[in-house]
Design an enzyme around this catalytic site. Sequence first.
Site, PDB file in Angstrom:
ATOM      1  N   TYR A  82      26.600  27.091  25.438  1.00  0.00           N
ATOM      2  CA  TYR A  82      26.848  26.970  26.884  1.00  0.00           C
ATOM      3  C   TYR A  82      27.924  25.925  27.156  1.00  0.00           C
ATOM      4  O   TYR A  82      28.728  26.074  28.069  1.00  0.00           O
ATOM      5  CB  TYR A  82      25.557  26.604  27.633  1.00  0.00           C
ATOM      6  CG  TYR A  82      25.778  26.660  29.129  1.00  0.00           C
ATOM      7  CD1 TYR A  82      25.730  27.879  29.799  1.00  0.00           C
ATOM      8  CD2 TYR A  82      26.092  25.511  29.852  1.00  0.00           C
ATOM      9  CE1 TYR A  82      25.991  27.948  31.152  1.00  0.00           C
ATOM     10  CE2 TYR A  82      26.349  25.577  31.207  1.00  0.00           C
ATOM     11  CZ  TYR A  82      26.292  26.795  31.859  1.00  0.00           C
ATOM     12  OH  TYR A  82      26.555  26.874  33.208  1.00  0.00           O
TER      13      TYR A  82
ATOM     14  N   PHE B 118      53.180  37.149  44.951  1.00  0.00           N
ATOM     15  CA  PHE B 118      52.327  38.072  44.222  1.00  0.00           C
ATOM     16  C   PHE B 118      51.048  38.222  45.037  1.00  0.00           C
ATOM     17  O   PHE B 118      50.595  37.288  45.673  1.00  0.00           O
ATOM     18  CB  PHE B 118      52.028  37.618  42.782  1.00  0.00           C
ATOM     19  CG  PHE B 118      51.203  38.659  42.087  1.00  0.00           C
ATOM     20  CD1 PHE B 118      51.783  39.867  41.712  1.00  0.00           C
ATOM     21  CD2 PHE B 118      49.842  38.504  41.902  1.00  0.00           C
ATOM     22  CE1 PHE B 118      51.006  40.889  41.161  1.00  0.00           C
ATOM     23  CE2 PHE B 118      49.069  39.518  41.339  1.00  0.00           C
ATOM     24  CZ  PHE B 118      49.656  40.713  40.962  1.00  0.00           C
ATOM     25  N   THR B 119      50.472  39.424  44.988  1.00  0.00           N
ATOM     26  CA  THR B 119      49.357  39.784  45.884  1.00  0.00           C
ATOM     27  C   THR B 119      48.210  38.760  45.887  1.00  0.00           C
ATOM     28  O   THR B 119      47.903  38.174  46.925  1.00  0.00           O
ATOM     29  CB  THR B 119      48.813  41.175  45.501  1.00  0.00           C
ATOM     30  OG1 THR B 119      48.507  41.180  44.099  1.00  0.00           O
ATOM     31  CG2 THR B 119      49.850  42.257  45.772  1.00  0.00           C
TER      32      THR B 119
ATOM     33  N   ASP C 154      53.515  29.881  37.921  1.00  0.00           N
ATOM     34  CA  ASP C 154      52.670  31.030  37.612  1.00  0.00           C
ATOM     35  C   ASP C 154      53.175  31.492  36.251  1.00  0.00           C
ATOM     36  O   ASP C 154      54.221  32.129  36.131  1.00  0.00           O
ATOM     37  CB  ASP C 154      52.810  32.135  38.665  1.00  0.00           C
ATOM     38  CG  ASP C 154      51.914  33.329  38.330  1.00  0.00           C
ATOM     39  OD1 ASP C 154      51.548  33.477  37.147  1.00  0.00           O
ATOM     40  OD2 ASP C 154      51.591  34.116  39.237  1.00  0.00           O
TER      41      ASP C 154
ATOM     42  N   LYS D 107      47.850  39.011  30.342  1.00  0.00           N
ATOM     43  CA  LYS D 107      49.208  39.487  30.072  1.00  0.00           C
ATOM     44  C   LYS D 107      49.723  38.850  28.777  1.00  0.00           C
ATOM     45  O   LYS D 107      49.426  39.330  27.703  1.00  0.00           O
ATOM     46  CB  LYS D 107      50.142  39.159  31.251  1.00  0.00           C
ATOM     47  CG  LYS D 107      49.952  40.066  32.467  1.00  0.00           C
ATOM     48  CD  LYS D 107      48.814  39.651  33.331  1.00  0.00           C
ATOM     49  CE  LYS D 107      48.788  40.305  34.680  1.00  0.00           C
ATOM     50  NZ  LYS D 107      47.576  39.910  35.435  1.00  0.00           N
TER      51      LYS D 107
ATOM     52  N   ARG E  20      54.132  49.566  44.326  1.00  0.00           N
ATOM     53  CA  ARG E  20      54.420  48.178  44.674  1.00  0.00           C
ATOM     54  C   ARG E  20      55.413  48.238  45.824  1.00  0.00           C
ATOM     55  O   ARG E  20      56.593  48.066  45.678  1.00  0.00           O
ATOM     56  CB  ARG E  20      55.005  47.399  43.483  1.00  0.00           C
ATOM     57  CG  ARG E  20      54.042  47.238  42.333  1.00  0.00           C
ATOM     58  CD  ARG E  20      53.084  46.064  42.395  1.00  0.00           C
ATOM     59  NE  ARG E  20      51.865  46.202  43.142  1.00  0.00           N
ATOM     60  CZ  ARG E  20      50.753  45.496  42.896  1.00  0.00           C
ATOM     61  NH1 ARG E  20      50.696  44.646  41.898  1.00  0.00           N
ATOM     62  NH2 ARG E  20      49.695  45.616  43.653  1.00  0.00           N
TER      63      ARG E  20
ATOM     64  N   PHE F 257      45.633  47.704  48.724  1.00  0.00           N
ATOM     65  CA  PHE F 257      46.139  48.678  47.752  1.00  0.00           C
ATOM     66  C   PHE F 257      45.098  49.078  46.717  1.00  0.00           C
ATOM     67  O   PHE F 257      45.139  50.171  46.173  1.00  0.00           O
ATOM     68  CB  PHE F 257      47.393  48.130  47.041  1.00  0.00           C
ATOM     69  CG  PHE F 257      47.171  46.792  46.403  1.00  0.00           C
ATOM     70  CD1 PHE F 257      47.312  45.628  47.151  1.00  0.00           C
ATOM     71  CD2 PHE F 257      46.803  46.690  45.075  1.00  0.00           C
ATOM     72  CE1 PHE F 257      47.094  44.380  46.569  1.00  0.00           C
ATOM     73  CE2 PHE F 257      46.583  45.455  44.486  1.00  0.00           C
ATOM     74  CZ  PHE F 257      46.722  44.294  45.240  1.00  0.00           C
TER      75      PHE F 257
HETATM   76  N1  F0G Z   1      50.237  36.283  38.906  1.00  0.00           N
HETATM   77  C1  F0G Z   1      50.962  37.340  38.515  1.00  0.00           C
HETATM   78  C2  F0G Z   1      52.444  37.233  38.442  1.00  0.00           C
HETATM   79  C3  F0G Z   1      50.320  38.545  38.189  1.00  0.00           C
HETATM   80  O1  F0G Z   1      51.050  39.592  37.807  1.00  0.00           O
HETATM   81  C4  F0G Z   1      48.912  38.620  38.272  1.00  0.00           C
HETATM   82  C5  F0G Z   1      48.212  39.860  37.978  1.00  0.00           C
HETATM   83  C6  F0G Z   1      48.197  37.476  38.669  1.00  0.00           C
HETATM   84  C7  F0G Z   1      48.904  36.321  38.982  1.00  0.00           C
HETATM   85  C8  F0G Z   1      46.702  37.478  38.811  1.00  0.00           C
HETATM   86  O2  F0G Z   1      46.096  37.448  37.574  1.00  0.00           O
HETATM   87  O3  F0G Z   1      44.872  39.640  37.465  1.00  0.00           O
HETATM   88  O4  F0G Z   1      44.355  37.766  35.895  1.00  0.00           O
HETATM   89  O5  F0G Z   1      43.693  37.612  38.271  1.00  0.00           O
HETATM   90  N2  F0G Z   1      48.806  40.951  37.906  1.00  0.00           N
HETATM   91  C9  F0G Z   1      48.225  42.249  37.588  1.00  0.00           C
HETATM   92  C10 F0G Z   1      49.293  43.299  37.693  1.00  0.00           C
HETATM   93  C11 F0G Z   1      46.985  42.574  38.344  1.00  0.00           C
HETATM   94  O6  F0G Z   1      48.955  44.484  37.538  1.00  0.00           O
HETATM   95  O7  F0G Z   1      50.457  42.981  37.895  1.00  0.00           O
HETATM   96  P1  F0G Z   1      44.676  38.160  37.298  1.00  0.00           P
END
Ligand code: F0G
Length: 462
Positions: free
Chosen positions: A75, A127-128, A219, A262, A386, A453
Amino acid sequence: MKTKSKFMPEPFKIKSVETMSIPTAAQRAEAIKKAGYNTFLLRSEDCYIDLLTDSGTNAMSDRQWAGMMLGDEAYAGSRNFYHLESTVQELFGFKYVIPTHQGRGAENILSTLTIKDGDYIPGNMYFTTTRFHQERNGATFRDIVVDEAHQPDRDDIPFKGNIDLKKFQALIDEVGADKIPYVCLAVTVNLAGGQPVSMQNIKETCELAHKNGIKVMFDATRCVENAYFIKTLEKGHENKTIKEIVKEMFSYGDGCTMSGKKDCLTNIGGFLCMNDEELYTNACGMVVQFEGMPSYGGMAGRDMEAMAIGLQESVNFDYISHRVNQIKYLGELLESENVPMVKPFGGHAIFLDARAFLPHVPQENLTAQTLAAAIYEDSGVRTMERGIVSAGRDVVTGENHKPKLETVRLTIPRRVYTYAHLDYVAESIVNLYKNKESIKGLKWVYEAKVLRFFTGRFEKIN
Ligand code: F0G
């Protein structure tokens, strides 16, 4: 058309295989209708080649799988945490490392701890999930990326992800540095097409920020891809290793959020890094509330081990060079048939320019969403919108954001597909482009309030 011989074959061989399903035309038509013409809602089993995302879709190596067996599932104080921590400290150079369940877990902690109501967060394009957490904590996001990042066909500048320092300075003059807790510097810029940021720009951005008492939080999600572009395109860096470049990039900043799904070559996980001790102490207090102990943050010991090993593999030049060249290979195949795309080609995906691909489908009829659905229906290849659907609505006015870039992303998972798969993808898209007139737009049937989305549903317009 460029021949394959220009590209080095895969620097890995296949030890274990996963059988793919190849749906028929009738099955595809039914599946996409059932999914409300949203590729996020398709079942994976209904897809042939899955280019929805490069997130968590990586193929792990034999060494990573072996590492999974070394999981110390204690843990607290798991040895895999210490392995991950020392690896991140060695490669990124930041003092403190806190694991999180994925990137957005780190974004949540950073945004909550540093943003006050009425603050501004500048960044090189949104980014979203990142913008969502900034706005949720009361900040206004300001896009300070260079103008060219919004112009899909401007292929004359190699570092289209760069910060426009004049825009950054103008924001400081407008709102005051005390309203800007940090600048979010994404390497690479996902939604601009996976475009890199130059070392020079990283340095200058950090200088301007620090002169004004503003922190720089990277990021770091695709930082190894960014380092590859610096090595191959920016003068003075050609003789450095990828590892040296990654470390230098981060040496100018104050911390980062990371989606391990990634460039860490794993299927889950993430982390938050910083040099500031007070922020670290506060982040440890918060991670226990939302993720888990600071020594696991929502990750299993085995996943932290796979991530530590994956990070070391990711900075290998043969790996990253093949990775980025796969994108180029697909891009050149499409380019030879004049398919409109965002250029130059980025580090993780080809972005089709949906407005130019379907000039007869206006943005209000969801051009990129329409194209993504049509590609699936035509070939079983899953891609991602996108464009206007992903961009969502302005939190204050409720109006749709109308992004200049209306794209469909063909995202290549790491170490998963071969050049032959990419040949199939290119051939299908070229055929569809030749028959584009038959494709009509879509309209909304269901729209969720946030991050719409993911779950939105649509219907074909007659
Ligand atoms: N920042 C970037 C540039 C990203 O591309 C993503 C995720 C995140 C943050 C968030 O990270 O998914 O681990 O919580 N991108 C994915 C995509 C979802 O399909 O581009 P996460």
